[in-house]
Design a protein around this motif. Sequence first.
Motif, PDB file in Angstrom:
ATOM      1  N   ARG A 131      36.872 -71.324 -31.875  1.00 54.03           N
ATOM      2  CA  ARG A 131      37.495 -71.423 -30.996  1.00 54.03           C
ATOM      3  C   ARG A 131      37.740 -73.183 -30.833  1.00 54.03           C
ATOM      4  O   ARG A 131      36.565 -73.804 -31.235  1.00 54.03           O
ATOM      5  CB  ARG A 131      37.068 -71.090 -29.681  1.00 54.03           C
ATOM      6  N   GLU A 132      38.876 -73.693 -30.683  1.00 51.18           N
ATOM      7  CA  GLU A 132      39.010 -75.322 -30.552  1.00 51.18           C
ATOM      8  C   GLU A 132      38.276 -75.719 -29.600  1.00 51.18           C
ATOM      9  O   GLU A 132      37.875 -77.109 -29.503  1.00 51.18           O
ATOM     10  CB  GLU A 132      40.512 -75.375 -30.422  1.00 51.18           C
ATOM     11  N   ASP A 133      38.195 -75.149 -28.405  1.00 53.28           N
ATOM     12  CA  ASP A 133      37.412 -75.749 -27.191  1.00 53.28           C
ATOM     13  C   ASP A 133      36.067 -75.724 -27.106  1.00 53.28           C
ATOM     14  O   ASP A 133      35.455 -76.232 -26.197  1.00 53.28           O
ATOM     15  CB  ASP A 133      38.060 -75.035 -26.020  1.00 53.28           C
ATOM     16  N   ALA A 134      35.309 -75.400 -28.243  1.00 56.20           N
ATOM     17  CA  ALA A 134      34.015 -75.372 -28.186  1.00 56.20           C
ATOM     18  C   ALA A 134      33.319 -75.252 -29.669  1.00 56.20           C
ATOM     19  O   ALA A 134      34.197 -74.907 -30.648  1.00 56.20           O
ATOM     20  CB  ALA A 134      33.319 -74.260 -27.547  1.00 56.20           C
ATOM     21  N   ASP A 135      32.092 -75.975 -29.834  1.00 57.60           N
ATOM     22  CA  ASP A 135      31.417 -75.813 -31.141  1.00 57.60           C
ATOM     23  C   ASP A 135      31.020 -74.390 -31.410  1.00 57.60           C
ATOM     24  O   ASP A 135      30.863 -73.436 -30.332  1.00 57.60           O
ATOM     25  CB  ASP A 135      30.343 -76.828 -31.370  1.00 57.60           C
ATOM     26  N   PRO A 136      30.685 -73.980 -32.830  1.00 56.60           N
ATOM     27  CA  PRO A 136      30.153 -72.527 -32.691  1.00 56.60           C
ATOM     28  C   PRO A 136      28.897 -72.432 -31.930  1.00 56.60           C
ATOM     29  O   PRO A 136      28.115 -73.334 -32.073  1.00 56.60           O
ATOM     30  CB  PRO A 136      30.009 -72.584 -34.196  1.00 56.60           C
ATOM     31  N   VAL A 137      28.552 -71.273 -31.360  1.00 49.82           N
ATOM     32  CA  VAL A 137      27.360 -70.924 -30.798  1.00 49.82           C
ATOM     33  C   VAL A 137      26.625 -69.800 -31.204  1.00 49.82           C
ATOM     34  O   VAL A 137      27.603 -69.123 -31.754  1.00 49.82           O
ATOM     35  CB  VAL A 137      27.685 -70.974 -29.318  1.00 49.82           C
ATOM     36  N   PRO A 138      25.446 -69.547 -31.070  1.00 44.88           N
ATOM     37  CA  PRO A 138      24.879 -68.447 -31.403  1.00 44.88           C
ATOM     38  C   PRO A 138      25.401 -67.004 -30.638  1.00 44.88           C
ATOM     39  O   PRO A 138      25.712 -67.323 -29.553  1.00 44.88           O
ATOM     40  CB  PRO A 138      23.321 -68.426 -30.758  1.00 44.88           C
TER      41      PRO A 138
END
Length: 226
Positions: A107-114
């Motif tokens: 997703r372009e609107d957020a960094d990768p998350v767990p």
Amino acid sequence: MTSTHPPDLAARAVQIPAGGELLHGDLELPAQDAPLVLFAHGSGSSRHSSRNRMVAQRLHRAGIGTLLFDLLTEREALVDARTRKYRFDIDLLAQRMVDASAWAAAREDADPVPQGFFGASTGSAAALVAAARLGARVQAVVSRGGRPDLAGGALTLVTAATLLIVGGQDHGVLALNEQAFEHLHGVGQLVLVPGATHLFEEPGALEQVADLAAQWFASHLMRPAR
């Protein structure tokens, strides 16, 4: 102390590309960097499942985001309603989970998350097969009244911490979960909800499922140390 009221979240409608198709979903995030749990619904259900949405609300209170999405397109769902063609196609459903996981990670609107997976009924098999394919990207899996036996040999490849939740009165499914649990090699737990049947319709039963899921994900969805 965790708030007893869910945060004021607005579901964001999303479209997830999957093998040339577009799947409809609802993304809800308590914060942009919140861990994210993807839901795999059971046969004949959809992202509108009231049971899964109840669990999702509990996760929001724990600061965990959710992505509820349709594993089938509208056309496929209509075919499946008549013929049951797709509901036991675990390979297809697992690939849809893999595609959704990749979309969420990019997703372009957020960094990768767990990421974690929550599966119900046959969706649990799809979640486990997808987790086996994705390895370290998926840190935790929770199964509600699931059919992990349908994951077959993929069970031995699951590295995610896995919680199997089964109703104490759901005897046939309980036996299948007990057998599947023996094949999990990573961190795992099998928990019974006393008195509950397959759909956890008894008073307080689904609330127990939601609390167990929130605790499991809160414990196992960890950001890497920086």
